[in-house]
Design a protein around this motif. Structure first.
Motif, PDB file in Angstrom:
ATOM      1  N   VAL A  37       0.433  21.388   0.985  1.00  0.00           N
ATOM      2  CA  VAL A  37       0.804  20.706  -0.254  1.00  0.00           C
ATOM      3  C   VAL A  37      -0.402  19.916  -0.729  1.00  0.00           C
ATOM      4  O   VAL A  37      -1.149  19.354   0.067  1.00  0.00           O
ATOM      5  CB  VAL A  37       2.025  19.775  -0.057  1.00  0.00           C
ATOM      6  N   TRP A  38      -0.599  19.917  -2.034  1.00  0.00           N
ATOM      7  CA  TRP A  38      -1.715  19.190  -2.653  1.00  0.00           C
ATOM      8  C   TRP A  38      -1.155  18.339  -3.784  1.00  0.00           C
ATOM      9  O   TRP A  38      -0.481  18.842  -4.675  1.00  0.00           O
ATOM     10  CB  TRP A  38      -2.768  20.152  -3.182  1.00  0.00           C
ATOM     11  N   THR A  39      -1.391  17.023  -3.739  1.00  0.00           N
ATOM     12  CA  THR A  39      -0.845  16.119  -4.747  1.00  0.00           C
ATOM     13  C   THR A  39      -1.908  15.149  -5.234  1.00  0.00           C
ATOM     14  O   THR A  39      -2.513  14.431  -4.439  1.00  0.00           O
ATOM     15  CB  THR A  39       0.341  15.305  -4.189  1.00  0.00           C
ATOM     16  N   GLU A  40      -2.163  15.176  -6.531  1.00  0.00           N
ATOM     17  CA  GLU A  40      -3.011  14.165  -7.152  1.00  0.00           C
ATOM     18  C   GLU A  40      -2.132  12.979  -7.561  1.00  0.00           C
ATOM     19  O   GLU A  40      -0.970  13.151  -7.921  1.00  0.00           O
ATOM     20  CB  GLU A  40      -3.716  14.734  -8.378  1.00  0.00           C
ATOM     21  N   LYS A  41      -2.704  11.807  -7.470  1.00  0.00           N
ATOM     22  CA  LYS A  41      -1.984  10.579  -7.825  1.00  0.00           C
ATOM     23  C   LYS A  41      -0.676  10.469  -7.044  1.00  0.00           C
ATOM     24  O   LYS A  41       0.389  10.173  -7.597  1.00  0.00           O
ATOM     25  CB  LYS A  41      -1.736  10.514  -9.333  1.00  0.00           C
ATOM     26  N   ALA A  42      -0.785  10.708  -5.730  1.00  0.00           N
ATOM     27  CA  ALA A  42       0.384  10.598  -4.867  1.00  0.00           C
ATOM     28  C   ALA A  42       0.887   9.165  -4.789  1.00  0.00           C
ATOM     29  O   ALA A  42       2.067   8.929  -4.525  1.00  0.00           O
ATOM     30  CB  ALA A  42       0.039  11.102  -3.466  1.00  0.00           C
ATOM     31  N   ARG A  43       0.008   8.212  -5.025  1.00  0.00           N
ATOM     32  CA  ARG A  43       0.387   6.803  -5.078  1.00  0.00           C
ATOM     33  C   ARG A  43      -0.697   6.035  -5.813  1.00  0.00           C
ATOM     34  O   ARG A  43      -1.875   6.382  -5.745  1.00  0.00           O
ATOM     35  CB  ARG A  43       0.588   6.221  -3.671  1.00  0.00           C
ATOM     36  N   SER A  44      -0.300   4.977  -6.504  1.00  0.00           N
ATOM     37  CA  SER A  44      -1.264   4.109  -7.188  1.00  0.00           C
ATOM     38  C   SER A  44      -1.402   2.794  -6.425  1.00  0.00           C
ATOM     39  O   SER A  44      -0.514   2.394  -5.673  1.00  0.00           O
ATOM     40  CB  SER A  44      -0.818   3.837  -8.626  1.00  0.00           C
ATOM     41  N   PHE A  45      -2.535   2.137  -6.624  1.00  0.00           N
ATOM     42  CA  PHE A  45      -2.746   0.813  -6.050  1.00  0.00           C
ATOM     43  C   PHE A  45      -3.789   0.082  -6.886  1.00  0.00           C
ATOM     44  O   PHE A  45      -4.484   0.687  -7.707  1.00  0.00           O
ATOM     45  CB  PHE A  45      -3.187   0.898  -4.586  1.00  0.00           C
ATOM     46  N   LYS A  46      -3.890  -1.222  -6.691  1.00  0.00           N
ATOM     47  CA  LYS A  46      -4.843  -2.029  -7.447  1.00  0.00           C
ATOM     48  C   LYS A  46      -6.109  -2.251  -6.627  1.00  0.00           C
ATOM     49  O   LYS A  46      -6.059  -2.644  -5.465  1.00  0.00           O
ATOM     50  CB  LYS A  46      -4.236  -3.384  -7.827  1.00  0.00           C
ATOM     51  N   PHE A  47      -7.249  -1.994  -7.262  1.00  0.00           N
ATOM     52  CA  PHE A  47      -8.564  -2.259  -6.683  1.00  0.00           C
ATOM     53  C   PHE A  47      -9.124  -3.421  -7.495  1.00  0.00           C
ATOM     54  O   PHE A  47      -9.441  -3.264  -8.676  1.00  0.00           O
ATOM     55  CB  PHE A  47      -9.438  -1.012  -6.810  1.00  0.00           C
ATOM     56  N   GLN A  48      -9.232  -4.611  -6.878  1.00  0.00           N
ATOM     57  CA  GLN A  48      -9.412  -5.831  -7.666  1.00  0.00           C
ATOM     58  C   GLN A  48     -10.635  -6.655  -7.286  1.00  0.00           C
ATOM     59  O   GLN A  48     -11.136  -6.583  -6.155  1.00  0.00           O
ATOM     60  CB  GLN A  48      -8.170  -6.709  -7.530  1.00  0.00           C
ATOM     61  N   ARG A  49     -11.084  -7.458  -8.250  1.00  0.00           N
ATOM     62  CA  ARG A  49     -12.173  -8.415  -8.061  1.00  0.00           C
ATOM     63  C   ARG A  49     -11.585  -9.710  -7.501  1.00  0.00           C
ATOM     64  O   ARG A  49     -10.678 -10.295  -8.086  1.00  0.00           O
ATOM     65  CB  ARG A  49     -12.866  -8.679  -9.390  1.00  0.00           C
TER      66      ARG A  49
END
Length: 246
Positions: free
Chosen positions: A130-142
């Motif tokens: 199985v191949w999934t793009e955007k399987a989960r989102s998260f915040k990359f923050q300053r």
């Protein structure tokens, strides 16, 4: 984004087949393999400052009747940000640990801050995948900081207390902290002997990130500013500043 981590390597032929997936098959798979859970950094946002190296782990849990053979996990975000690292599997869970050195991996740009996504390829032992793009989102923050100072200390009851503070966040252009402008911060008070803060008012930071307001002195207690955070910057709360009211 320049990377110091190792390019993804997986069990068997995964690395080769992953590279061979055509764009039209960005999401898809073969057989009964399915991703059931994706966890980033233990469920917390990824926060990066100006100097300390940040490590975070992405775990992907999948299922297949034959068992899981291997996986390839990467993350991507705004500003063409991309991180890839070696993925290892134990049972049905595969994990990759990413290392970010702000002075090496963030080439003088704040554009990377914001919403990032996990891409995952999982191979089963029977050849299913199985191949999934955007399987989960998260915040990359300053990373952010909030200070406070309430004065005068002590103060007579009924007199005016001036509460100042500075809201700042990491700047990856020069690796220093700069004021976060035009942001709402809550002025909060905790009475001596209490464990609960109450919001008194909300003020805006100026063009330097400074917050300033006045209140009337009534009882002994602690004053602080609290910032709720944005998509690019985490929440920050100052340690309470105690004022003795005579």
């Amino acid at each position: 984004m320049r990377m110091r981590t190792t390019v993804a390597v997986a069990v068997g032929t995964l690395a080769l087949t992953a590279l061979a997936v055509p764009a039209a098959q960005a999401d898809g798979g073969y057989g009964d393999t399915a991703i059931t859970k994706v966890t980033v950094n233990g469920g917390k946002n990824v926060v990066v400052g100006t100097s300390l190296v940040k490590k975070f782990t992405v775990s992907v849990t999948a299922k297949d009747d034959s068992g899981i053979e291997g996986a390839d996990i990467s993350v991507h975000g705004p500003g063409f940000g991309y991180l890839s690292s070696r993925t290892t599997c134990s049972g049905s869970t595969c994990s990759a640990t990413f290392t970010v050195d702000p002075k090496v991996d963030l080439p003088y740009s704040n554009d990377y801050a914001g919403t990032w996504y996990v891409d995952a390829w999982v191979d089963a032992r029977d050849g299913d995948y199985v191949w999934t793009e955007k399987a989960r989102s998260f915040k990359f923050q300053r990373a952010s900081r909030q200070t406070v100072n309430a004065s005068p200390e002590p103060v007579r009851k009924g007199r005016t207390i001036t509460v100042t503070g500075w809201l700042s966040r990491a700047n990856w252009d020069d690796f220093k902290y700069h004021g976060y402008t035009n942001q709402s911060v809550k002025l909060q008070f905790r009475k001596k002997g209490s464990s609960t803060y109450t919001t008194v008012k909300t003020v805006k930071t100026n063009n330097k990130g400074d917050a300033k307001t006045t209140v009337k002195a009534s009882v002994d207690g602690y004053w602080r500013y609290s910032f709720a955070g944005t998509s690019t910057t985490p929440a920050a709360t100052a340690t309470g500043d105690y004022v003795d009211v005579k």
